[in-house]
Write an enzyme that holds these catalytic residues in place. Structure first.
Site, PDB file in Angstrom:
ATOM      1  N   ARG A 131      -1.690  -5.619  -8.706  1.00 41.84           N
ATOM      2  CA  ARG A 131      -0.547  -6.479  -8.432  1.00 41.84           C
ATOM      3  C   ARG A 131      -0.321  -7.488  -9.533  1.00 41.84           C
ATOM      4  O   ARG A 131       0.780  -7.735  -9.959  1.00 41.84           O
ATOM      5  CB  ARG A 131      -0.745  -7.235  -7.117  1.00 41.84           C
ATOM      6  CG  ARG A 131      -0.575  -6.383  -5.914  1.00 41.84           C
ATOM      7  CD  ARG A 131      -1.249  -6.975  -4.724  1.00 41.84           C
ATOM      8  NE  ARG A 131      -2.689  -6.856  -4.851  1.00 41.84           N
ATOM      9  CZ  ARG A 131      -3.529  -6.967  -3.851  1.00 41.84           C
ATOM     10  NH1 ARG A 131      -3.094  -7.248  -2.659  1.00 41.84           N
ATOM     11  NH2 ARG A 131      -4.817  -6.828  -4.044  1.00 41.84           N
ATOM     12  N   SER A 163      -2.854  -7.869   2.634  1.00 35.74           N
ATOM     13  CA  SER A 163      -3.047  -7.813   4.085  1.00 35.74           C
ATOM     14  C   SER A 163      -3.403  -9.184   4.664  1.00 35.74           C
ATOM     15  O   SER A 163      -2.960  -9.532   5.765  1.00 35.74           O
ATOM     16  CB  SER A 163      -4.143  -6.808   4.434  1.00 35.74           C
ATOM     17  OG  SER A 163      -3.814  -5.547   3.933  1.00 35.74           O
ATOM     18  N   LYS A 206     -17.869  -5.917   6.229  1.00 39.32           N
ATOM     19  CA  LYS A 206     -16.587  -6.612   6.124  1.00 39.32           C
ATOM     20  C   LYS A 206     -16.029  -6.901   7.514  1.00 39.32           C
ATOM     21  O   LYS A 206     -15.949  -5.995   8.342  1.00 39.32           O
ATOM     22  CB  LYS A 206     -15.601  -5.740   5.337  1.00 39.32           C
ATOM     23  CG  LYS A 206     -14.936  -6.493   4.205  1.00 39.32           C
ATOM     24  CD  LYS A 206     -14.038  -5.558   3.408  1.00 39.32           C
ATOM     25  CE  LYS A 206     -13.447  -6.270   2.205  1.00 39.32           C
ATOM     26  NZ  LYS A 206     -12.670  -5.371   1.365  1.00 39.32           N
ATOM     27  N   HIS A 253       0.843  -1.204   0.000  1.00 44.71           N
ATOM     28  CA  HIS A 253       0.000   0.000   0.000  1.00 44.71           C
ATOM     29  C   HIS A 253       0.879   1.254   0.000  1.00 44.71           C
ATOM     30  O   HIS A 253       0.619   2.201  -0.734  1.00 44.71           O
ATOM     31  CB  HIS A 253      -0.887   0.050   1.253  1.00 44.71           C
ATOM     32  CG  HIS A 253      -1.923  -1.029   1.349  1.00 44.71           C
ATOM     33  ND1 HIS A 253      -2.007  -1.897   2.409  1.00 44.71           N
ATOM     34  CD2 HIS A 253      -2.951  -1.361   0.530  1.00 44.71           C
ATOM     35  CE1 HIS A 253      -3.029  -2.716   2.238  1.00 44.71           C
ATOM     36  NE2 HIS A 253      -3.615  -2.424   1.105  1.00 44.71           N
TER      37      HIS A 253
HETATM   38  P1  ADP Z   1      -9.555  -4.176  -0.737  1.00 44.57           P
HETATM   39  O1  ADP Z   1     -10.077  -4.577   0.583  1.00 44.57           O
HETATM   40  O2  ADP Z   1     -10.499  -3.362  -1.597  1.00 44.57           O
HETATM   41  O3  ADP Z   1      -8.795  -5.245  -1.476  1.00 44.57           O
HETATM   42  P2  ADP Z   1      -7.093  -3.210   0.243  1.00 44.57           P
HETATM   43  O4  ADP Z   1      -7.079  -2.383   1.428  1.00 44.57           O
HETATM   44  O5  ADP Z   1      -6.550  -4.576   0.376  1.00 44.57           O
HETATM   45  O6  ADP Z   1      -8.522  -3.097  -0.402  1.00 44.57           O
HETATM   46  O7  ADP Z   1      -6.269  -2.503  -0.894  1.00 44.57           O
HETATM   47  C1  ADP Z   1      -6.577  -1.233  -1.378  1.00 44.57           C
HETATM   48  C2  ADP Z   1      -5.931  -1.087  -2.718  1.00 44.57           C
HETATM   49  O8  ADP Z   1      -4.552  -1.341  -2.578  1.00 44.57           O
HETATM   50  C3  ADP Z   1      -6.434  -2.040  -3.790  1.00 44.57           C
HETATM   51  O9  ADP Z   1      -6.431  -1.358  -5.026  1.00 44.57           O
HETATM   52  C4  ADP Z   1      -5.398  -3.118  -3.812  1.00 44.57           C
HETATM   53  O10 ADP Z   1      -5.297  -3.705  -5.090  1.00 44.57           O
HETATM   54  C5  ADP Z   1      -4.150  -2.324  -3.504  1.00 44.57           C
HETATM   55  N1  ADP Z   1      -3.090  -3.135  -2.917  1.00 44.57           N
HETATM   56  C6  ADP Z   1      -3.155  -3.927  -1.823  1.00 44.57           C
HETATM   57  N2  ADP Z   1      -1.963  -4.544  -1.594  1.00 44.57           N
HETATM   58  C7  ADP Z   1      -1.144  -4.119  -2.601  1.00 44.57           C
HETATM   59  C8  ADP Z   1       0.204  -4.407  -2.963  1.00 44.57           C
HETATM   60  N3  ADP Z   1       0.964  -5.279  -2.297  1.00 44.57           N
HETATM   61  N4  ADP Z   1       0.705  -3.798  -4.044  1.00 44.57           N
HETATM   62  C9  ADP Z   1      -0.063  -2.937  -4.758  1.00 44.57           C
HETATM   63  N5  ADP Z   1      -1.331  -2.646  -4.499  1.00 44.57           N
HETATM   64  C10 ADP Z   1      -1.871  -3.218  -3.434  1.00 44.57           C
END
Ligand code: ADP
Length: 173
Positions: free
Chosen positions: A103, A141, A54, A30
């Site tokens: 990703r 996450s 969620k 992130h």
């Molecule tokens: P969601 O619950 O909608 O998946 P997240 O909080 O996990 O949201 O992620 C928010 C954004 O960050 C999403 O666009 C997700 O694709 C991106 N994201 C999460 N982890 C990574 C990572 N390791 N690299 C790049 N983008 C990421």
């Protein structure tokens, strides 16, 4: 001519982007996306999308605090939480873009659908996809929580602060 150009630059409105997500918890993946977005936009608002349906490990307050700690050195980044449609939030905050991280191909179908739906809802808000450094393409996450729950080393994936909160959650400290 030169002067005219300078004054038009000065008067342009700041380019604001929002970066919504659940951030449960925020990872270096992130952070990588936030840094890239902050380099392109004048202001980036990281929006913790508080979705009551969620199930999350951390509360909204805890997640916001971890995000704030993680981005504290990036000047043009703000952090907040919000409920409801993120395109509405974007419009209310004069944001021109909604940032998402891509990703791998596996992210694409869902993100593509979301982007098209958001465009229907708010045609002026542009979805911008950013790719993280390839060392973070496997990172999410959920996997970090899983490794942490078994006491694995997560120091390469999250900040020290986030790692200790995870340890606390899983009573490993
Ligand atoms: P969601 O619950 O909608 O998946 P997240 O909080 O996990 O949201 O992620 C928010 C954004 O960050 C999403 O666009 C997700 O694709 C991106 N994201 C999460 N982890 C990574 C990572 N390791 N690299 C790049 N983008 C990421």
């Amino acid at each position: 001519m030169k002067n005219a150009k300078v004054s038009s630059n000065q008067s342009r409105s700041p380019k604001i982007a929002i970066y919504p997500g659940s951030f449960d918890p925020i990872t270096y993946g992130h952070l990588d996306i936030i840094e890239r977005a902050a380099a392109v936009f004048d202001k980036v608002i990281v929006v913790l999308a508080a979705n009551p349906r969620k199930d999350t490990l951390f509360s909204v307050g805890e997640r916001c605090e971890m995000i704030r700690e993680t981005v504290q050195d990036i000047e043009n980044v703000e952090v907040t939480d919000a409920v409801g449609l993120m395109v509405n939030f974007a419009q209310q905050h004069d944001a021109i873009a909604l940032i998402r991280g891509l990703r791998a191909i596996s992210d694409f179908e869902y993100e593509f659908q979301m982007a098209l739906m958001n465009r229907k809802l708010a045609p002026k808000v542009i979805t911008v996809f950013l790719m993280p450094h390839d060392k973070y393409t496997y990172l999410n996450s959920s996997i970090v929580k899983e490794v942490a729950s078994f006491g694995g080393d997560i120091s390469k994936f999250v900040t020290q602060g986030v790692a200790s909160r995870l340890k606390e959650k899983f009573s490993l400290s």
